[in-house]
Scaffold this motif. Structure first.
Motif, PDB file in Angstrom:
ATOM      1  N   CYS A 166       0.838  -1.199   0.000  1.00 52.27           N
ATOM      2  CA  CYS A 166       0.000   0.000   0.000  1.00 52.27           C
ATOM      3  C   CYS A 166       0.874   1.251   0.000  1.00 52.27           C
ATOM      4  O   CYS A 166       1.421   1.625  -1.028  1.00 52.27           O
ATOM      5  N   ASP A 167       1.031   1.885   1.170  1.00 57.77           N
ATOM      6  CA  ASP A 167       1.743   3.164   1.197  1.00 57.77           C
ATOM      7  C   ASP A 167       2.907   3.189   2.171  1.00 57.77           C
ATOM      8  O   ASP A 167       3.399   4.257   2.518  1.00 57.77           O
ATOM      9  N   ASP A 168       3.362   2.039   2.628  1.00 58.87           N
ATOM     10  CA  ASP A 168       4.547   1.950   3.478  1.00 58.87           C
ATOM     11  C   ASP A 168       5.593   1.081   2.795  1.00 58.87           C
ATOM     12  O   ASP A 168       5.285  -0.033   2.353  1.00 58.87           O
ATOM     13  N   THR A 169       6.825   1.573   2.727  1.00 57.57           N
ATOM     14  CA  THR A 169       7.934   0.787   2.189  1.00 57.57           C
ATOM     15  C   THR A 169       8.695   0.215   3.366  1.00 57.57           C
ATOM     16  O   THR A 169       9.367   0.942   4.105  1.00 57.57           O
ATOM     17  N   PRO A 185      -2.576   6.142  -6.159  1.00 57.05           N
ATOM     18  CA  PRO A 185      -1.698   5.012  -6.479  1.00 57.05           C
ATOM     19  C   PRO A 185      -0.409   5.352  -7.222  1.00 57.05           C
ATOM     20  O   PRO A 185       0.654   4.845  -6.849  1.00 57.05           O
ATOM     21  N   PRO A 186      -0.435   6.192  -8.280  1.00 53.85           N
ATOM     22  CA  PRO A 186       0.836   6.495  -8.960  1.00 53.85           C
ATOM     23  C   PRO A 186       1.845   7.202  -8.058  1.00 53.85           C
ATOM     24  O   PRO A 186       3.053   6.978  -8.177  1.00 53.85           O
ATOM     25  N   ILE A 187       1.354   8.050  -7.155  1.00 58.72           N
ATOM     26  CA  ILE A 187       2.266   8.720  -6.230  1.00 58.72           C
ATOM     27  C   ILE A 187       2.855   7.715  -5.254  1.00 58.72           C
ATOM     28  O   ILE A 187       4.061   7.741  -4.957  1.00 58.72           O
ATOM     29  N   LEU A 218       0.111  -1.120  -8.460  1.00 58.88           N
ATOM     30  CA  LEU A 218       1.330  -0.360  -8.744  1.00 58.88           C
ATOM     31  C   LEU A 218       2.335  -0.474  -7.596  1.00 58.88           C
ATOM     32  O   LEU A 218       3.552  -0.524  -7.827  1.00 58.88           O
ATOM     33  N   SER A 219       1.843  -0.512  -6.378  1.00 64.57           N
ATOM     34  CA  SER A 219       2.732  -0.641  -5.219  1.00 64.57           C
ATOM     35  C   SER A 219       3.299  -2.050  -5.116  1.00 64.57           C
ATOM     36  O   SER A 219       4.492  -2.235  -4.853  1.00 64.57           O
ATOM     37  N   ILE A 224       2.026 -10.593  -9.264  1.00 62.71           N
ATOM     38  CA  ILE A 224       1.196  -9.992  -8.228  1.00 62.71           C
ATOM     39  C   ILE A 224      -0.262 -10.423  -8.396  1.00 62.71           C
ATOM     40  O   ILE A 224      -0.696 -10.782  -9.499  1.00 62.71           O
ATOM     41  N   GLU A 225      -1.016 -10.390  -7.301  1.00 62.65           N
ATOM     42  CA  GLU A 225      -2.454 -10.641  -7.310  1.00 62.65           C
ATOM     43  C   GLU A 225      -3.116  -9.544  -6.474  1.00 62.65           C
ATOM     44  O   GLU A 225      -3.238  -9.679  -5.259  1.00 62.65           O
ATOM     45  N   PRO A 226      -3.537  -8.452  -7.117  1.00 64.66           N
ATOM     46  CA  PRO A 226      -4.123  -7.332  -6.365  1.00 64.66           C
ATOM     47  C   PRO A 226      -5.320  -7.730  -5.510  1.00 64.66           C
ATOM     48  O   PRO A 226      -5.532  -7.188  -4.427  1.00 64.66           O
TER      49      PRO A 226
END
Length: 420
Positions: free
Chosen positions: A47-50, A81-83, A123-124, A387-389
């Motif tokens: 998601c939004d954490d690396t 998502p792109p960001i 995308l992530s 990947i499997e979203p």
């Protein structure tokens, strides 16, 4: 550097003292001096954490690093998502290097590379999978694809002894799942969200209430802001519908609550002439009521699951455990109420430390350890992995719950609210 996960204890009154809220002091004895410690590197970008971490088979966190995108997405009013993808690309190499350096190891010392490949934002996920494959190819290491929600479910086993089978509630920004964990890769799904997940509902309602305009809530996620604001409000001041009350299943729905919250906000704005960035006067009461509405819904679905489990004899009577994990498991009001349900039904309640409830590389590395020790999941053909979203959790048994037609005698609200 060797780091043990910190202690987490939910603060609840004497009513729940008999319930075992397992903490990290109850470290499971998984290794002996004669055992070889396997070392797994985990990568998380669903998601939004690396996140990246290196964990050994004894549950020691040897090194970790995390880059959070929270503030960027708060500023944007939600995850774009792109960001998110671009930020993952920008930081993933550095995050891995920091995790490896803090472990005082080289990548050659790692036994395998575990990486989240499902479910999540496409995308992530691609950023993490591609980098994980790159590391596996470069260093000649096996690659272990990880199911993000399975990793959340088993994180508790890194910090305390929870044996299979157990009941697990996974509550996060994008998911709400209820299942019986039978093994490292064996789950029986009893219920799932039909629309918004609890974390998503918290975020959207917090945004609509404009909580970020109040200084004390700046920089907090929607869920954290609502929880903090709720401590100053009356949970019974605003009325919310009982979601799915006519459905005798264990599924979840937050759409009705979210829409009702919007109606309450609009009514208050109209009655008090609130415009622009203004805040409604009943904001704290509404936050408390929203939190209570979500909590009571979760408790009712858990009750039916426990009744179903007893009816089908799915868990041993002498060690019945409810594990609660995922980002929303950081909410101590929710876990406190679930603790009341556990006491009523003879369950222990086990919750990972808050640091391990939110998305992180540690849980991915640990899930890699679980699979590595069990001899499942590691692949050599990297091209066969994608990947499997969207990906289900385990075997779907939800229709069996419906067929059981279980009518529950709900625990009274005042009992659930007694832990406040």
């Amino acid at each position: 550097m060797h780091f043990k996960a910190g202690v987490f204890q939910i603060m609840i009154p004497a009513l729940l003292c008999r319930i075992l809220i397992r903490s990290c002091y109850m470290k499971r004895n998984m290794c002996t001096p004669m055992n070889h410690k396997s070392v797994i590197l985990g990568l998380e970008t669903s998601c939004d954490d690396t996140g990246c971490a290196i964990v050994d088979s004894c549950g020691n966190i040897l090194g970790e690093a995390l880059h959070s995108q929270l503030q960027v997405h708060l500023n944007n009013g939600g995850i774009i998502p792109p960001i998110a993808r671009d930020l993952h690309k920008q930081h993933i190499e550095r995050v891995v290097e920091e995790a490896v350096a803090s472990a005082n190891l080289g990548l050659g010392d790692v036994d395998a590379i575990a990486t989240t490949v499902k479910p999540g934002m496409p995308l992530s996920l691609l950023v993490g999978m591609n980098h994980g494959k790159h590391l596996a190819r470069t260093w000649g290491k096996p690659f272990i694809p990880i199911h993000h929600m399975e990793a959340h479910a088993l994180t508790i086993r890194m910090v305390t002894q929870v044996e299979f089978p157990f009941l697990v509630l996974l509550i996060s920004g994008g998911h709400c799942l209820l299942a019986v964990a039978q093994g490292v890769h064996q789950f029986l799904l009893l219920g799932q969200s039909l629309d918004d997940a609890p974390g998503e509902a918290f975020d959207k309602i917090a945004r609509r209430m404009k909580l970020h305009n109040l200084p004390e809530f700046k920089g907090l996620s929607g869920g954290a802001a609502v929880q903090l604001a709720a401590t100053r409000g009356d949970p019974l001041s605003f009325q919310f519908p009982f979601m799915l009350s006519s459905y005798r299943d264990c599924n979840f729905s937050m759409a009705g609550l979210k829409n009702k919250a919007r109606q309450h906000i609009m009514r208050q704005e109209h009655e008090h002439g609130v415009e622009g960035d203004g805040i409604i006067p009943g904001v704290y009461d509404l936050c408390a009521s929203v939190q209570w509405g979500i909590t009571s819904h979760l408790c009712q679905r858990i009750q039916r699951a426990m009744e179903f489990i007893s009816m089908r004899d799915m868990l041993p009577l002498d060690r019945r455990t409810l594990v609660v994990s995922g980002g929303v498991a950081c909410n101590s009001f929710i876990t406190g109420a679930l603790g009341v349900v556990c006491e009523e039904y003879g369950y222990s309640l086990a919750v990972p430390p808050p640091k391990l409830c939110t998305d992180n590389g540690v849980m991915i590395a640990w899930n890699g350890v679980e699979k590595w020790r069990s001899g499942v999941g590691a692949v050599q053909d990297l091209d066969a992995v994608d990947i499997e979203p969207e990906c289900p959790l385990g075997v779907d048994r939800r229709e069996d719950v419906v067929s059981a037609n279980i009518k529950c005698k709900w625990i009274k609200p005042r009992a659930l609210l007694r832990m406040r």
